[in-house]
Design an enzyme around this catalytic site. Sequence first.
Site, mmCIF file in Angstrom:
data_model
loop_
_atom_site.group_PDB
_atom_site.id
_atom_site.type_symbol
_atom_site.label_atom_id
_atom_site.label_comp_id
_atom_site.label_asym_id
_atom_site.label_seq_id
_atom_site.Cartn_x
_atom_site.Cartn_y
_atom_site.Cartn_z
ATOM 1 N N HIS A 1 27.565 6.429 -5.969
ATOM 2 C CA HIS A 1 26.200 6.443 -5.278
ATOM 3 C C HIS A 1 25.520 7.773 -5.928
ATOM 4 O O HIS A 1 25.790 8.907 -5.591
ATOM 5 C CB HIS A 1 26.004 6.394 -3.989
ATOM 6 C CG HIS A 1 24.750 6.420 -3.614
ATOM 7 N ND1 HIS A 1 24.252 5.363 -2.596
ATOM 8 C CD2 HIS A 1 23.585 6.935 -3.657
ATOM 9 C CE1 HIS A 1 22.931 5.415 -2.165
ATOM 10 N NE2 HIS A 1 22.506 6.619 -3.064
ATOM 11 N N HIS B 1 21.551 9.380 -7.871
ATOM 12 C CA HIS B 1 20.274 9.466 -8.229
ATOM 13 C C HIS B 1 20.176 10.577 -9.332
ATOM 14 O O HIS B 1 20.504 11.819 -9.076
ATOM 15 C CB HIS B 1 19.070 9.721 -7.282
ATOM 16 C CG HIS B 1 19.223 8.998 -5.916
ATOM 17 N ND1 HIS B 1 18.713 7.845 -5.822
ATOM 18 C CD2 HIS B 1 20.145 8.865 -4.867
ATOM 19 C CE1 HIS B 1 18.760 7.125 -4.632
ATOM 20 N NE2 HIS B 1 19.684 8.034 -4.154
ATOM 21 N N ARG C 1 17.401 10.459 -11.575
ATOM 22 C CA ARG C 1 15.773 10.360 -11.931
ATOM 23 C C ARG C 1 15.590 10.152 -13.424
ATOM 24 O O ARG C 1 16.340 9.344 -14.051
ATOM 25 C CB ARG C 1 15.144 11.437 -11.366
ATOM 26 C CG ARG C 1 15.561 12.177 -9.943
ATOM 27 C CD ARG C 1 15.207 11.194 -8.809
ATOM 28 N NE ARG C 1 15.488 11.628 -7.462
ATOM 29 C CZ ARG C 1 15.414 10.991 -6.376
ATOM 30 N NH1 ARG C 1 15.608 9.655 -6.624
ATOM 31 N NH2 ARG C 1 15.558 11.452 -5.190
ATOM 32 N N ASN D 1 16.096 3.404 -8.031
ATOM 33 C CA ASN D 1 14.698 3.798 -7.170
ATOM 34 C C ASN D 1 13.803 4.662 -7.999
ATOM 35 O O ASN D 1 13.443 5.778 -7.477
ATOM 36 C CB ASN D 1 15.105 4.148 -5.832
ATOM 37 C CG ASN D 1 15.783 5.327 -5.452
ATOM 38 O OD1 ASN D 1 16.644 5.764 -6.687
ATOM 39 N ND2 ASN D 1 15.420 6.119 -4.686
ATOM 40 N N LYS E 1 21.111 -3.359 -5.937
ATOM 41 C CA LYS E 1 20.924 -2.404 -4.862
ATOM 42 C C LYS E 1 19.721 -3.020 -3.896
ATOM 43 O O LYS E 1 18.642 -3.293 -4.365
ATOM 44 C CB LYS E 1 20.576 -1.116 -5.459
ATOM 45 C CG LYS E 1 20.436 -0.308 -4.507
ATOM 46 C CD LYS E 1 21.423 0.277 -3.545
ATOM 47 C CE LYS E 1 21.033 1.138 -2.543
ATOM 48 N NZ LYS E 1 21.032 2.629 -2.509
ATOM 49 N N HIS F 1 21.241 -0.256 0.973
ATOM 50 C CA HIS F 1 20.999 1.015 1.960
ATOM 51 C C HIS F 1 20.621 0.316 3.001
ATOM 52 O O HIS F 1 19.785 -0.322 3.487
ATOM 53 C CB HIS F 1 19.395 1.528 1.355
ATOM 54 C CG HIS F 1 18.912 2.595 2.047
ATOM 55 N ND1 HIS F 1 18.992 3.794 1.582
ATOM 56 C CD2 HIS F 1 18.402 2.687 3.652
ATOM 57 C CE1 HIS F 1 18.418 4.499 2.806
ATOM 58 N NE2 HIS F 1 18.166 3.940 3.670
ATOM 59 N N HIS G 1 26.225 5.329 1.737
ATOM 60 C CA HIS G 1 25.956 6.567 2.339
ATOM 61 C C HIS G 1 25.989 6.382 3.887
ATOM 62 O O HIS G 1 25.162 6.538 4.698
ATOM 63 C CB HIS G 1 24.763 7.101 2.144
ATOM 64 C CG HIS G 1 23.245 6.413 1.779
ATOM 65 N ND1 HIS G 1 23.067 5.309 2.757
ATOM 66 C CD2 HIS G 1 22.607 6.506 0.813
ATOM 67 C CE1 HIS G 1 21.968 4.746 2.174
ATOM 68 N NE2 HIS G 1 21.786 5.536 1.221
ATOM 69 N N ASP H 1 25.563 10.424 -3.364
ATOM 70 C CA ASP H 1 24.006 10.129 -2.953
ATOM 71 C C ASP H 1 23.265 11.638 -3.489
ATOM 72 O O ASP H 1 22.192 12.107 -2.826
ATOM 73 C CB ASP H 1 23.635 10.184 -1.589
ATOM 74 C CG ASP H 1 22.177 9.710 -1.036
ATOM 75 O OD1 ASP H 1 21.698 9.231 -2.205
ATOM 76 O OD2 ASP H 1 21.774 9.960 -0.052
ATOM 77 N N HIS I 1 14.979 16.300 -5.781
ATOM 78 C CA HIS I 1 13.447 16.099 -5.668
ATOM 79 C C HIS I 1 12.920 17.496 -6.299
ATOM 80 O O HIS I 1 13.330 18.672 -5.945
ATOM 81 C CB HIS I 1 12.837 15.767 -4.271
ATOM 82 C CG HIS I 1 13.209 14.499 -3.956
ATOM 83 N ND1 HIS I 1 12.657 13.670 -3.974
ATOM 84 C CD2 HIS I 1 14.443 14.212 -2.990
ATOM 85 C CE1 HIS I 1 12.870 12.557 -3.427
ATOM 86 N NE2 HIS I 1 14.202 12.917 -2.706
HETATM 87 C C1 NCD Z 1 17.406 9.119 -1.905
HETATM 88 C C2 NCD Z 1 16.490 9.579 -2.974
HETATM 89 O O1 NCD Z 1 15.866 10.523 -2.560
HETATM 90 O O2 NCD Z 1 16.090 8.558 -3.775
HETATM 91 N N1 NCD Z 1 17.195 9.787 -0.506
HETATM 92 C C3 NCD Z 1 18.133 9.885 0.431
HETATM 93 O O3 NCD Z 1 17.495 10.368 1.357
HETATM 94 N N2 NCD Z 1 19.256 9.639 0.434
HETATM 95 C C4 NCD Z 1 17.197 7.622 -1.595
HETATM 96 C C5 NCD Z 1 18.346 7.021 -0.748
HETATM 97 O O4 NCD Z 1 19.501 6.957 -1.131
HETATM 98 O O5 NCD Z 1 18.030 6.844 0.533
HETATM 99 ZN ZN ZN Z 2 20.777 7.539 -2.414
#
Ligand code: NCD
Ligand code: ZN
Length: 347
Positions: free
Chosen positions: A14, A16, A18, A42, A100, A137, A175, A248, A252
Site C-alpha cells: 500500500h 502513494h 503521486r 488516488n 481499490k 479503504h 491500513h 501507506d 504531501h
Molecule cells: C492517503 C493519501 O494521502 O493519499 N492519506 C492517508 O491519510 N492515509 C490516502 C489514504 O490511504 O487514505
Molecule cells: Zn493510503
Amino acid sequence: MTTRITIRKPDDWHLHVRDGEMLKAVLPYTAKNFARAILMPNLIPPVRTTADCSAYRERVLAALPPGSKFKPLMTCYLTDDTDPDDVERGFRDGVFTGVKLYPANATTNSAAGVTDYKKVMRVLERMEKIDMPFLMHGEDTDPDVDIFDREKAFIDRHLSKWIKQFPKLRFILEHLSSKDGADFVKSAAPQVAGTITPYHMMLTRNDWFGHGLKPYMYVMPVIKTARDRTALRKAATSGEACYFLGTDSAPHPYSRKVSTNGVPGMFNAPVALETYTQVFEEEGALDKLEAFASLNGPKHYRMPVNEETITLERTPWTAPEEVKVAGPDERALVYRGGETIAWKVVG
Ligand code: NCD
Ligand code: ZN
C-alpha cells in the site's frame, strides 16, 4: 541481542507515490528497499481505466533510478461508473493488480470515490469471477459515525455482508487502525487480509495531539488508542498469514500538510522498513519480520516471493526532516524526521 538481520526483499502492499515532481522525489526511497509496491490510484484525476493506468505506470517507470529493478503494481480507482469489462481487460492484460475502493470523501483525493455501493456490485461480481483482489479503504463516512469508529462501522455495515455475498472474492482491508479491524481480519482469513502501517504501530492519539498538535500525524484512518496500537503490534508480529506490510507512505507538499485545513497522509518511505524492524525487535519477534514483510503479501496476492535479500543492522542514523521536491511542491515532511533511527539498511 540481535544486531543484524537478513530477510527476503520485502514488498510494500500500500503506497502513494503521486505524480510529476513529487513522484520523482519520493519513488527512490521505496525502490531502494522494496522489490514491488502496490501503487494507489488516488491521483487528480484518479487512475480509473486501463488506459489511465498504463500511462501512469509508464510515468512511474520513467521516474525510477537508473538500473532499478523495482516493479510497480497498479490499481484501478473504483467509481460509481467503473466498467466491469475494462476492469477485466486491465486485469487479464496484467495492467491492474487489483481494484481499490475509496468511499467518497473518506480521505485524500477520494471525491470521485463510491457514493452508493449498489452501483459497484457488478464490478465486485466480475472481480470474484476473475479472481481479482479487492483493496479497501475500510471506513464508513456516515456523518453520524464518530471518526474513531469509522473502521468498525465499515466492517459491521458493509464488509461483513460482502464476504458472504462474494465468498470467493479476496479482500484486503488496508491500513488497519483498530483492534476491531485486526480481530475481524483474523476471523475472516484467508478470504480477508489486512495491511498494517509503521505509524499505526508506533503512535497513539496522545502523540498526535496530546502535547501540542502534530499536523504530520494526521492520517486516515486516524491514529487511535494505545489499546488499538497494542492489538496491531501483536497482529503484525504474530506471523499470521493474514497480516502484511503496507506503509501507506503518502507524501504531501508541506503547505498542504501544515495548514488550517490540512490533508491526511504521512510520508514514511524513508524510514518505513527500519521502523517496522524496530517494532518487531521491541515485540521480541524479529524472527517474524520476514513473514510480515516478504511472505504473507505475495501469498495473498498469489505472486512469487522475491529471491533477493536485504540486510539491516543495528546502526543508529538520523532521518532527514524533509525531502526536497522540485518546482512548486518544494518539500515533503518525513515521518520521524530528525529522530535517531535504530536500524539501518546496509545491503
Ligand atoms: C492517503 C493519501 O494521502 O493519499 N492519506 C492517508 O491519510 N492515509 C490516502 C489514504 O490511504 O487514505
Ligand atoms: Zn493510503
